[in-house]
Design a protein around this motif. Structure first.
Motif, PDB file in Angstrom:
ATOM      1  N   UNK A   1      69.772  47.141   8.101  1.00 17.07           N
ATOM      2  CA  UNK A   1      71.143  46.641   8.240  1.00 17.07           C
ATOM      3  C   UNK A   1      71.259  45.234   7.653  1.00 17.07           C
ATOM      4  N   UNK A   2      70.272  44.399   7.908  1.00 15.03           N
ATOM      5  CA  UNK A   2      70.281  43.047   7.370  1.00 15.03           C
ATOM      6  C   UNK A   2      70.233  43.056   5.846  1.00 15.03           C
ATOM      7  N   UNK A   3      69.431  43.923   5.276  1.00 15.60           N
ATOM      8  CA  UNK A   3      69.348  43.985   3.814  1.00 15.60           C
ATOM      9  C   UNK A   3      70.627  44.571   3.208  1.00 15.60           C
ATOM     10  N   UNK A   4      71.283  45.475   3.901  1.00 21.44           N
ATOM     11  CA  UNK A   4      72.568  45.993   3.411  1.00 21.44           C
ATOM     12  C   UNK A   4      73.624  44.891   3.422  1.00 21.44           C
ATOM     13  N   UNK A   5      73.595  44.039   4.431  1.00 21.31           N
ATOM     14  CA  UNK A   5      74.517  42.904   4.464  1.00 21.31           C
ATOM     15  C   UNK A   5      74.240  41.936   3.315  1.00 21.31           C
ATOM     16  N   UNK A   6      72.981  41.708   3.004  1.00 20.08           N
ATOM     17  CA  UNK A   6      72.644  40.874   1.847  1.00 20.08           C
ATOM     18  C   UNK A   6      73.117  41.518   0.547  1.00 20.08           C
ATOM     19  N   UNK A   7      73.040  42.833   0.484  1.00 19.07           N
ATOM     20  CA  UNK A   7      73.531  43.559  -0.679  1.00 19.07           C
ATOM     21  C   UNK A   7      75.038  43.344  -0.843  1.00 19.07           C
ATOM     22  N   UNK A   8      75.767  43.330   0.249  1.00 18.59           N
ATOM     23  CA  UNK A   8      77.201  43.066   0.204  1.00 18.59           C
ATOM     24  C   UNK A   8      77.482  41.650  -0.288  1.00 18.59           C
ATOM     25  N   UNK A   9      76.671  40.695   0.129  1.00 20.96           N
ATOM     26  CA  UNK A   9      76.812  39.318  -0.352  1.00 20.96           C
ATOM     27  C   UNK A   9      76.591  39.274  -1.861  1.00 20.96           C
ATOM     28  N   UNK A  10      75.652  40.047  -2.347  1.00 21.79           N
ATOM     29  CA  UNK A  10      75.381  40.066  -3.782  1.00 21.79           C
ATOM     30  C   UNK A  10      76.575  40.608  -4.562  1.00 21.79           C
ATOM     31  N   UNK A  11      77.318  41.521  -3.974  1.00 25.80           N
ATOM     32  CA  UNK A  11      78.481  42.061  -4.670  1.00 25.80           C
ATOM     33  C   UNK A  11      79.641  41.073  -4.680  1.00 25.80           C
TER      34      UNK A  11
END
Length: 96
Positions: free
Chosen positions: A37-47
């Motif tokens: 979940x934390x890495x998916x949130x970081x992925x959203x930040x990258x977008x």
């Protein structure tokens, strides 16, 4: 600007790739789910990051952003409040 964006995306997306790969080999528990979940949130930040990277790096982009934000959007709402429209004074002599 593009180089900064590539470096930022590689740093931010690396945890997502690592966690995604390790979910196949490690037993799933709450900690692994939390990391996912934390890495998916970081992925959203990258977008969402290109806008902020361009604002931080490019002087021309900052100038254009200020122009669009202030002159077009903020000043649009600074028009004087007018409850009734102004009625022009028309005299009878003008209407013949």
């Amino acid at each position: 600007m593009v180089l900064v964006q590539v470096i930022f995306n590689s740093i931010v997306l690396l945890p997502y790739v690592i966690v995604f790969i390790t979910t196949f080999y490690l037993p799933s528990d709450n900690f692994n789910f939390f990391l996912l979940i934390l890495s998916i949130n970081l992925h959203t930040v990258a977008l969402a990051s290109p806008f902020y990277i361009y604002v931080c790096v490019s002087k021309r982009f900052r100038q254009q952003f200020k122009h669009v934000f202030y002159t077009l959007h903020v000043n649009r709402w600074r028009q004087p409040n007018q409850v009734l429209p102004e009625i022009p004074n028309i005299s009878i002599n003008m209407v013949n």
